[in-house]
Design an enzyme around this catalytic site. Structure first.
Site, PDB file in Angstrom:
ATOM      1  N   GLY A 201      50.359  37.889  99.175  1.00 53.47           N
ATOM      2  CA  GLY A 201      50.700  38.104 100.273  1.00 53.47           C
ATOM      3  C   GLY A 201      50.226  36.960 101.130  1.00 53.47           C
ATOM      4  CG  ASN A 202      51.687  33.839 102.337  1.00 54.59           C
ATOM      5  OD1 ASN A 202      52.331  33.484 103.154  1.00 54.59           O
ATOM      6  ND2 ASN A 202      52.003  33.788 100.725  1.00 54.59           N
TER       7      ASN A 202
ATOM      8  CG  ASP B 270      62.090  53.900 117.758  1.00 52.36           C
ATOM      9  OD1 ASP B 270      62.915  53.991 118.664  1.00 52.36           O
ATOM     10  OD2 ASP B 270      61.376  54.661 117.088  1.00 52.36           O
TER      11      ASP B 270
ATOM     12  CG  HIS C 102      60.311  36.032  96.519  1.00 51.77           C
ATOM     13  ND1 HIS C 102      60.129  34.659  96.596  1.00 51.77           N
ATOM     14  CD2 HIS C 102      59.005  36.678  96.703  1.00 51.77           C
ATOM     15  CE1 HIS C 102      58.963  34.524  96.828  1.00 51.77           C
ATOM     16  NE2 HIS C 102      58.283  35.640  96.863  1.00 51.77           N
TER      17      HIS C 102
ATOM     18  CB  SER D 264      47.175  28.578  97.128  1.00 53.83           C
ATOM     19  OG  SER D 264      47.869  29.163  95.986  1.00 53.83           O
ATOM     20  N   GLY D 265      45.778  31.515  96.398  1.00 50.87           N
ATOM     21  CA  GLY D 265      45.229  32.172  95.415  1.00 50.87           C
ATOM     22  C   GLY D 265      43.815  32.902  95.514  1.00 50.87           C
TER      23      GLY D 265
ATOM     24  CG  HIS E 117      55.650  36.336 101.577  1.00 50.06           C
ATOM     25  ND1 HIS E 117      57.051  37.079 101.306  1.00 50.06           N
ATOM     26  CD2 HIS E 117      55.231  35.812 100.080  1.00 50.06           C
ATOM     27  CE1 HIS E 117      57.281  36.766  99.736  1.00 50.06           C
ATOM     28  NE2 HIS E 117      56.289  36.352  99.415  1.00 50.06           N
TER      29      HIS E 117
ATOM     30  CB  SER F 275      50.013  29.834 101.065  1.00 50.76           C
ATOM     31  OG  SER F 275      51.210  30.584 100.595  1.00 50.76           O
ATOM     32  CB  SER F 276      52.284  28.428  96.421  1.00 47.28           C
ATOM     33  OG  SER F 276      52.239  29.912  96.177  1.00 47.28           O
ATOM     34  CG  ASP F 277      54.880  31.936  99.379  1.00 50.30           C
ATOM     35  OD1 ASP F 277      55.793  31.509  98.464  1.00 50.30           O
ATOM     36  OD2 ASP F 277      54.060  32.892  99.051  1.00 50.30           O
TER      37      ASP F 277
ATOM     38  CE1 TYR G 172      57.203  54.613 121.675  1.00 54.15           C
ATOM     39  CE2 TYR G 172      56.185  52.317 121.816  1.00 54.15           C
ATOM     40  CZ  TYR G 172      56.411  53.477 121.477  1.00 54.15           C
ATOM     41  OH  TYR G 172      55.508  53.982 120.324  1.00 54.15           O
TER      42      TYR G 172
ATOM     43  CG  HIS H  73      55.239  39.929  96.387  1.00 48.58           C
ATOM     44  ND1 HIS H  73      55.495  39.588  95.035  1.00 48.58           N
ATOM     45  CD2 HIS H  73      55.165  38.871  97.075  1.00 48.58           C
ATOM     46  CE1 HIS H  73      55.881  38.040  95.160  1.00 48.58           C
ATOM     47  NE2 HIS H  73      55.692  37.971  96.235  1.00 48.58           N
TER      48      HIS H  73
END
Lengths: 230, 230, 230, 230
Positions: free
Chosen positions: B29-30, B121, B170, B46-47, B96, B75-77, B228, B98
């Site tokens: 995730g990133n 909400d 994904h 990345s990684g 992002h 990040s690769s994304d 709210y 998973h």
């Protein structure tokens, strides 16, 4: 520093991570670390709780399952580890757990389909599941035969590309280039197994990932032009 | 203080919350934080495991995906993030992950229906799911095409009103007016996804919320007469 | 010590237990504590994260929903609380959460059957679920109407014997002789809701507990000859 | 040191592990420790939260359910414990919980099939489930009759080989050669129960383990040639 200090340390550090990662309760899992130059591996002693483990407890065993150093009895799964170290060139660590979701798939005797990119980031095909063992194998050298069942499931598969397996009715084994990587693969497998069951619960007709997407994700992490990581 | 210090800090603080909120294991995730005046965003390298991250590791990238500051590979994304920053005016953070349940719906290739007020909400319609990508897109600039698939799913939708999407096969992407809000949306989406699956398990015939109730809950938090919060 | 110090302390202590007990993320829940002599209750301020709460933040409100003390805006669910305090004699605390399993049953618009003694230890009948609100009620004084829907579901029921309800499409409300007991009931309801779904997953034909067993367990904890506890 | 100090300590230490192991919330479980020489057992006091327990709170009771030492009222389940201590020679500890998955199987009134080796490592047959109690038994000495229902379910079974049972509509009881072992069995049972439900969700046609594999795993841990542990 003794010749076995390093593999003992590696095996110890990975073993104590098993409960921290939620991969097993009590003593339901073990990790070994292999030194190919010495031809021996260090493995968790049988039945000792993780909280009581010390590096010097790790039992050093050769590929014929003979204890070469250590005061304790090695894991009852030792012979399965040695089968894999003999057959799978290049691996240096093995993890066995009874993690809940991976074990559920193993007990269901079903391979885990590639449902998404989380899976494909790690392996480009389903997680294989062995055949159920014959009665003769079970009554023979059971733990060695467990290793042989894994080898049979890997006919045509590369253990460098698929670093995990489900032993039918039992649970998962994973491996890798180090004990730490083998442990990582056990945690990833548990998450993949959980996501796969939930995916089918959301959509019973969910199909496997298309081949181009499997290939893309696997190659971006593992291919020759990989661009994931540093 | 450097010109990128603030977005690096924002991105760093949100990234290290990913494992604390249970939204991803290891490096799955990133988060990025965007400065619209400078036209750049800071993103996780990345990684790199979350536990090893420091603010200065965050990589600063422009909207053409060029690294403008930082020693590590982003990040690769990254290309997916830049597509969204270019297209979605006003957003300043993207997450992002998973996360398990949101990923299960993404792997099932199904949007998440509005089953209750927890969902309403936060957004007044189902959580959209992209189409599965074509082989040509996958084999092209994959991460940019992932962003393009999200844009295609948002034809007719407002990214200010719907701050989350499932990328088919994904996992989820979320965004917001800050990196912190994008991260909040990822945690909310995971809870919505979990409740939705459980709702259907309790009652397979459960239908979506009636429009008046969706509208009431969305408007009381987000409408011009919202009451709210403070 | 001010006249509202005690109910503020009670409400504060119960509110900060919501995330500790896993009953809601972010701000998705609130507890109030009622002083029948003063005719006011202290309730969580709207939209303030639990980690930021202090006892003095609790807003003191009378049964007509007028703020009588406090600098912040009270929970958006305040009017629901006041309806219940007006109608249910003897209760001194109310809790509302979006806990995952109880919310799933609420979203499924189904009461929770009495499947076992864990349930019967706390109430001798199913956990009621309100009707879905009409559009007119939703567009009216929504939070007051939410309370009215609960009252409608309690025609013929004793709020001293059944201290919990599911609001259809929304989530649970619980109450009791103190804020602490109301919170306890929310935690118990979440566990009952989870066990009930799992029971049906184990056996789709599972039937409700026989009346004699419901009565036995309820009476041994709550009857005039109760022998549970000190 | 008093004659009851040791069983009080054992019971105390096991009881406070119940919430730590996630086996019950609030006061929904109890452990006792038995001294066969003295013919008494120490058990949790009724309704006291685990966090408030001290060793001296443990109530010492004889096999006729008479309190022989202690200031508090013993667990309402005391009579069930005494039935088991009278009938099951050699056991020295008993645990009762309402752990979520084991309770779901109990509420479903179904025994847990042997789906894998995790189960067979601990017992060589399904986890038995009692019959539902008759109304006459429920209205009689209910907790004693709960023990009698367990004895009825163990006709032909050895309590040394099967150290766990599901009481229909209620929840699990486990026992063993010590309070600690009884508690261990409760944690194992919860994991077995969870894996069994998940196994059937992965594959509704999953069948029980073959007899040779059950025998192998049970014997390697418990047989006369056992080679598991130190």
């Amino acid at each position: 520093m003794g010749r076995y200090t390093e593999i003992r340390r590696e095996a110890f550090e990975a073993n104590i991570q098993i409960p921290a990662l939620g991969l097993a309760i009590y003593t339901f899992g073990n990790v070994s670390a292999y030194d190919p130059d010495l031809g021996v591996f260090a493995i968790k002693p049988s039945g000792v709780p993780y909280a009581d483990l010390k590096p010097e407890h790790m039992v050093v065993v050769d590929l014929d399952n003979a204890v070469v150093d250590g005061d304790l009895r090695p894991s009852s799964d030792t012979n399965t580890h040695s089968v894999l170290y003999r057959a799978f060139a290049g691996i240096r660590g093995i993890t066995h757990t009874h993690s809940t979701y991976a074990t559920a798939w193993a007990q269901a005797c079903m391979p885990i389909p590639v449902f998404g990119t989380t899976h494909a980031d790690h392996l480009a095909r389903e997680v294989p599941c062995t055949e159920v063992m014959s009665d003769a194998m079970i009554r023979g050298d059971y733990e060695t035969e467990t290793g042989n069942q894994i080898l049979a499931a890997f006919k045509g598969l590369s253990p460098a590309e698929v670093e995990m397996v489900l032993v039918a009715c039992h649970g998962p084994f994973t491996w890798g280039v180090s004990a730490e990587k083998a442990l990582y693969n056990s945690a990833v497998l548990e998450e993949i197994a959980r996501m796969a069951l939930l995916t089918r619960q959301v959509n019973p007709d969910a199909g496997p990932l298309k081949p181009s997407l499997i290939d893309k994700h696997y190659q971006r992490k593992h291919g020759k032009n990989a661009y994931y990581g540093q």
